[in-house]
Design an enzyme around this catalytic site. Structure first.
Site, PDB file in Angstrom:
ATOM      1  N   VAL A  36      42.826  74.218  28.661  1.00  0.00           N
ATOM      2  CA  VAL A  36      41.891  73.819  29.729  1.00  0.00           C
ATOM      3  C   VAL A  36      41.170  72.525  29.329  1.00  0.00           C
ATOM      4  O   VAL A  36      40.924  71.653  30.152  1.00  0.00           O
ATOM      5  CB  VAL A  36      40.860  74.953  30.005  1.00  0.00           C
ATOM      6  CG1 VAL A  36      39.784  74.502  30.986  1.00  0.00           C
ATOM      7  CG2 VAL A  36      41.558  76.206  30.519  1.00  0.00           C
ATOM      8  N   LYS A 106      48.702  90.317  47.294  1.00  0.00           N
ATOM      9  CA  LYS A 106      49.576  89.865  48.386  1.00  0.00           C
ATOM     10  C   LYS A 106      49.207  90.487  49.724  1.00  0.00           C
ATOM     11  O   LYS A 106      49.256  89.831  50.753  1.00  0.00           O
ATOM     12  CB  LYS A 106      51.033  90.167  48.050  1.00  0.00           C
ATOM     13  CG  LYS A 106      51.287  91.644  47.815  1.00  0.00           C
ATOM     14  CD  LYS A 106      52.298  91.907  46.754  1.00  0.00           C
ATOM     15  CE  LYS A 106      52.026  93.297  46.189  1.00  0.00           C
ATOM     16  NZ  LYS A 106      52.937  93.716  45.182  1.00  0.00           N
ATOM     17  N   GLU A 191      55.599  99.996  44.009  1.00  0.00           N
ATOM     18  CA  GLU A 191      54.187 100.103  44.403  1.00  0.00           C
ATOM     19  C   GLU A 191      53.755 101.566  44.262  1.00  0.00           C
ATOM     20  O   GLU A 191      54.608 102.461  44.173  1.00  0.00           O
ATOM     21  CB  GLU A 191      54.016  99.671  45.858  1.00  0.00           C
ATOM     22  CG  GLU A 191      54.353  98.223  46.117  1.00  0.00           C
ATOM     23  CD  GLU A 191      53.469  97.269  45.343  1.00  0.00           C
ATOM     24  OE1 GLU A 191      52.252  97.281  45.534  1.00  0.00           O
ATOM     25  OE2 GLU A 191      54.006  96.516  44.514  1.00  0.00           O
ATOM     26  N   ASP A 202      56.172  95.223  51.498  1.00  0.00           N
ATOM     27  CA  ASP A 202      55.791  94.370  50.365  1.00  0.00           C
ATOM     28  C   ASP A 202      56.471  92.995  50.507  1.00  0.00           C
ATOM     29  O   ASP A 202      55.820  91.955  50.359  1.00  0.00           O
ATOM     30  CB  ASP A 202      56.210  95.066  49.057  1.00  0.00           C
ATOM     31  CG  ASP A 202      55.931  94.232  47.830  1.00  0.00           C
ATOM     32  OD1 ASP A 202      54.755  94.150  47.432  1.00  0.00           O
ATOM     33  OD2 ASP A 202      56.875  93.634  47.271  1.00  0.00           O
ATOM     34  N   LYS A 206      54.901  89.031  51.346  1.00  0.00           N
ATOM     35  CA  LYS A 206      55.262  87.837  50.582  1.00  0.00           C
ATOM     36  C   LYS A 206      55.886  86.773  51.505  1.00  0.00           C
ATOM     37  O   LYS A 206      55.665  85.575  51.312  1.00  0.00           O
ATOM     38  CB  LYS A 206      56.210  88.230  49.447  1.00  0.00           C
ATOM     39  CG  LYS A 206      55.489  89.105  48.393  1.00  0.00           C
ATOM     40  CD  LYS A 206      56.452  89.831  47.473  1.00  0.00           C
ATOM     41  CE  LYS A 206      55.698  90.683  46.455  1.00  0.00           C
ATOM     42  NZ  LYS A 206      56.575  91.580  45.686  1.00  0.00           N
ATOM     43  N   GLY A 303      55.813  93.783  36.895  1.00  0.00           N
ATOM     44  CA  GLY A 303      55.533  94.175  35.512  1.00  0.00           C
ATOM     45  C   GLY A 303      54.285  93.474  35.000  1.00  0.00           C
ATOM     46  O   GLY A 303      54.006  92.329  35.350  1.00  0.00           O
TER      47      GLY A 303
END
Ligand code: HSE
Length: 442
Positions: A36, A106, A191, A202, A206, A303
């Protein structure tokens, strides 16, 4: 020595992704701070129950159950609770105060993305959600930044690992749907309620996020035509394989002159298509842009550890922006007037599998119906005759019936639907067992 004030981070949620993000922020603090250019510090982790076991043991002094207080005290909020309540309220609370938010949520972005961006823009807050699509795969930033000087015309993605795993297992091992799904759940891809995976919700969330960023127009999950994989049978997979195809659940968003069609459905792909080679729970997103041409992004779509990489990428990018204080360009500052179009406007190829009477003139009759509806035939197979029990037999000319499989050239969905309706009404057509869309173009 760097004497700058650290950028403080509040983490909401410590599930499989959250625990890995906490681990990285604690164990890799120096590396992240160096990336950063300013020290960063994990100030707290808000959880429902501090005693719950976690994938990584978060130092006790960081844990709190007071999420609102944590949001109010930090420079950057990472929301990994998921779902709507309390996640939405906490994100809004942060954005209203001008606090940057990184999330992988999402469902929320697909429902309220435009409103959250408006809130962020009003308060001068940053909002990033790379992890919401394709897990570890960098896909949103390439679409937003790297391709911002181009025009994206189509995005096709395998964006749900659970369904890709299930279809792949059925294709390669002949596994039954239920067994393959149970295995996917055991491996942690699914899920909490696998209906969201299996029924395509799902992937639809997206698709809405991808379309919004790719086409610079606000789309929601309600704009996405959605069909899951629960009706895909082992027979479909076998028949597809015999014709050189594989079945994948694809999220497809396509720009048309009058708008955009957003759809999620099982799709036949030739085995030579780049997306056909995506195995197991892996994800891949295929992007077509006017100047760049075809691009493919591939990687682990779910994951805790892989997804934490995308979250940390956003954290570093946002923290750098906080440090430089460069104002954000509002996401839809260049919003295009692009309407969501109904699935009826989609144009693709189709595969029709039907059982017909095995007698003269039947093929001619079927071909006439397709021609009448302006649907052109690319190929037709008659793999064998069908026994009264519906079993395909190799010997031709049985009294019972014959199986006919047709792949059409590109046709409009509305024409295809009318074709299927007429075919069903013919005396010579005993049944239509499958109608699947086919994507051939790369
Ligand atoms: N259930 C999702 C999948 C997890 O199977 O891909 C990542 O969003």
């Amino acid at each position: 020595m760097n004497v700058a004030e650290p950028i403080t981070i509040g983490l909401l949620g410590a599930g499989s992704v959250g625990a890995q993000v906490a681990r990285t922020l604690v164990e890799e603090r120096e590396l992240i701070s160096a990336r950063v250019g300013t020290p960063v510090r994990l100030a707290g982790v808000a959880v429902r129950d501090v005693e719950n076991p976690r994938d990584w043991r978060i130092p006790r002094e960081l844990l709190t159950t007071d999420a609102e207080r944590l949001v109010d005290e930090v420079d950057l909020v990472i929301e990994l609770i998921g779902g709507f309540d309390p996640a939405a309220g906490l994100i809004e609370r942060a954005l209203r105060q001008g606090t940057a938010v990184v999330t992988g949520n999402k469902a929320l972005l697909a429902a309220q993305g435009a409103q959250l961006h408006a809130l962020a823009d009003e308060a001068g807050a940053l909002l990033r959600y790379e992890a919401s699509v394709g897990g570890a795969i960098p896909i949103l930033r390439p679409i937003e930044d790297s391709l911002s000087g181009d025009r994206i015309t189509k995005v096709m993605g395998i964006v749900n690992g659970t369904t890709n795993y299930v279809l792949d297992q059925m294709d390669t091992t002949g596994a039954a749907f239920g067994d393959a799904l149970a295995e996917a759940q055991k491996l942690g891809y699914a899920e909490a309620d696998p209906t969201a995976d299996v029924e395509g919700h799902d992937a639809a969330a997206k698709a809405a996020i991808l379309a919004t960023l790719a086409f610079h127009a606000p789309f929601t999950i309600d704009d996405v035509y959605c069909q899951g994989i629960s009706d895909v049978t082992p027979d479909d997979i076998e028949a597809a394989a015999l014709s050189g195809y594989v079945i994948k659940l694809l999220a497809i968003v396509e720009r048309r002159s009058s708008g955009a069609v957003l759809r999620v459905h099982p799709t036949l792909l030739p085995r030579t298509h780049p997306l056909a080679t995506v195995r197991g729970a892996f994800n891949a997103v295929f992007v077509v842009a006017e100047n760049a041409g075809e691009l493919m992004f591939y990687g682990q779509g779910a994951g805790g550890v892989p997804t934490s990489s995308a979250i940390m990428g956003d954290v570093v990018a946002v923290a750098r922006r906080l440090r430089s204080a460069v104002p954000e360009t509002p996401l839809l500052s260049d919003a295009e007037d692009l309407e969501p179009l109904s699935i009826e406007a989609a144009e693709t190829q189709y595969y029709i599998d039907m059982q017909v009477a095995d007698q003269e003139g039947v093929i001619a009759e079927i071909a006439r119906v397709l021609a009448d509806h302006r649907v052109s035939i690319e190929s037709m197979r008659q793999p064998g005759s069908v026994s009264p029990e519906g079993e395909v037999e190799d010997s031709a000319g049985s009294d019972a019936g014959a199986q006919v499989q047709i792949v059409t050239h590109k046709a409009q969905e509305r024409h295809l639907r009318a074709t299927v309706e007429t075919l069903e009404s013919l005396d010579v057509v005993q049944s239509i067992s499958s109608v699947l869309r086919v994507e051939v173009e790369q």
